[in-house]
Design an enzyme around this catalytic site. Sequence first.
Site, PDB file in Angstrom:
ATOM      1  N   ASP A 236     -34.497 -50.562  84.435  1.00 48.09           N
ATOM      2  CA  ASP A 236     -34.296 -49.565  83.379  1.00 48.09           C
ATOM      3  C   ASP A 236     -34.498 -50.237  82.025  1.00 48.09           C
ATOM      4  O   ASP A 236     -35.600 -50.636  81.704  1.00 48.09           O
ATOM      5  CB  ASP A 236     -32.914 -48.929  83.518  1.00 48.09           C
ATOM      6  CG  ASP A 236     -32.764 -47.677  82.675  1.00 48.09           C
ATOM      7  OD1 ASP A 236     -33.787 -47.067  82.320  1.00 48.09           O
ATOM      8  OD2 ASP A 236     -31.629 -47.310  82.340  1.00 48.09           O
ATOM      9  N   ASP A 240     -29.313 -51.876  76.887  1.00 49.82           N
ATOM     10  CA  ASP A 240     -28.935 -50.499  76.573  1.00 49.82           C
ATOM     11  C   ASP A 240     -27.520 -50.485  76.006  1.00 49.82           C
ATOM     12  O   ASP A 240     -26.594 -51.035  76.623  1.00 49.82           O
ATOM     13  CB  ASP A 240     -28.995 -49.608  77.820  1.00 49.82           C
ATOM     14  CG  ASP A 240     -30.420 -49.164  78.146  1.00 49.82           C
ATOM     15  OD1 ASP A 240     -31.358 -49.659  77.495  1.00 49.82           O
ATOM     16  OD2 ASP A 240     -30.584 -48.326  79.057  1.00 49.82           O
ATOM     17  N   ARG A 292     -39.575 -48.487  72.751  1.00 49.70           N
ATOM     18  CA  ARG A 292     -38.134 -48.657  72.553  1.00 49.70           C
ATOM     19  C   ARG A 292     -37.771 -50.078  72.099  1.00 49.70           C
ATOM     20  O   ARG A 292     -37.097 -50.805  72.804  1.00 49.70           O
ATOM     21  CB  ARG A 292     -37.350 -48.304  73.822  1.00 49.70           C
ATOM     22  CG  ARG A 292     -37.489 -46.862  74.240  1.00 49.70           C
ATOM     23  CD  ARG A 292     -36.523 -46.510  75.347  1.00 49.70           C
ATOM     24  NE  ARG A 292     -36.629 -45.106  75.723  1.00 49.70           N
ATOM     25  CZ  ARG A 292     -35.839 -44.487  76.591  1.00 49.70           C
ATOM     26  NH1 ARG A 292     -34.869 -45.175  77.191  1.00 49.70           N
ATOM     27  NH2 ARG A 292     -36.005 -43.214  76.879  1.00 49.70           N
TER      28      ARG A 292
END
Length: 501
Positions: A236, A240, A292
């Site tokens: 992923d 994060d 990102r």
Amino acid sequence: MLLRAHIYVFFIALILCNCMFDFVSASPSSAAAAFNLSLPHEHPYPEHIVREFHRRVNVSLSRRKTLETIQEKDQFSCVTGNPIDDCWKCDPNWAGNRQQLADCAIGFGYKALGGKGGPIYVVTDSTDPDPHKPKPGTLRDAVSQPGPVWIIFASDMLIKLKSPLVVTSFKTIDGRGVHVEVTGGGCISIEHVTNVIVHNINIHHCYPADSDGDGLHIFSSSNIWIDHCTLSNCADGLIDCTVGSTAITISNNHFSHHDKVMLLGHSDDYVADRGMQVTVAFNRFGEALNQRMPRCRFGYFHVVNNDYSSWAEYAVGGSSRPTINSQGNRYIAPPNPNAKEVTRRLDANGQEWESWNWRTEGDLMVNGAFFVPSGDGVNPQYTLASSMEPKPAAFIDQLTLNAGILLPNGGIANPGSRGSGISSGGGLIPGGNGGGAPGGMYGTGDGYNNPPGEGGYYGGGDGGLFFSSAPPSPCCQTSIIILSTILILTLYFTTNNYFVI
């Protein structure tokens, strides 16, 4: 008196329904909107942190220039101009004074203490035999210890996790002096904690195992500092930060071979993340990255003095009105003529995002790169965060010189492309195992980058947050107190026959 008993029962039922409504009906975002519009460690004046950041950089670069002028060669070779590194690396006895590192953070995570003041725990065992019964001497046992602990490693290690490594509050994972790799199931999880430092760890090939498969997952946590790590090839995100996390600095790291690099903000309806404040500084965003770097929501994000050598879709993006302050970065656009823009607004039309405060100052645009400012950032007189001018991108090579993990021999190690290892001296770090596979940037050959199954980390429902270890909302806490009081009074009255005619 029977009527009075019915009244008590009615009030008890009403409060029970109110409490259940808090848990079941409210999503995390609506609960946050009602009761948690600011975060406990959110700085009330983020521009002060920005100015202090620039002051520290200016002091370090000025010191380096002065030493160069007076030809103090020994000191000059040590001082890099990077204030974080200059804080501890110039101490010849840094290995005997490891906890000095806790005084070196800058940016929003500057208060991160990690395990400062606690004992030194030496990891001697690289295995992870039973996640539920940590074995003494392992990293899992070290991060589960109570209170402040400063964790170091006895030797080079490859630690293959079977499930997420859950780090408790006031811990430092300090990999300086050795080469430590962390890989496997879930990788490092920082949830509902405070004061954590992760330094000089190579994190790669993390896959879902009761997790999304993030390299570093920061969830409802504060005062976090991630420094000098090398991250690549995870299922992923590489890093994060979600669900009300704040007071975070992400610095001196090397990122490569990945799709969704860094997510800062949980979702477009989790408004508590408007208190999220993150500094992204001195990082090197290397080869085979897609997007990102970071992707932001709601909060305040200082993206400063980073080196962007490539991207496929975009570099810096966001939604839900984030403030993005981009200063002194070098953005090198890819060859694709349709991907020259550094920025991307997601899930918003032009009329909506024109008021978002996205600012560029001192950034170097290379190979046709361009940054689209908005809001106050469009105004050249916008000086809210610039009482001290940021260092321009001309200093990038110096400030990001040592990004990524530092090898024991003083070299810099970065992961290689598929089938090769590229590091100081050659070969200390294995190749990307699919990270740079021909025809595909994200390495489908090993399966690590396949998307996690539906439901994933959150159990498939917004309400899952409230049935985990998260505390009940303030309204529900109040309801529980009132309910307990009424139950006690009811018991007292019943015992004394007040309800008997």
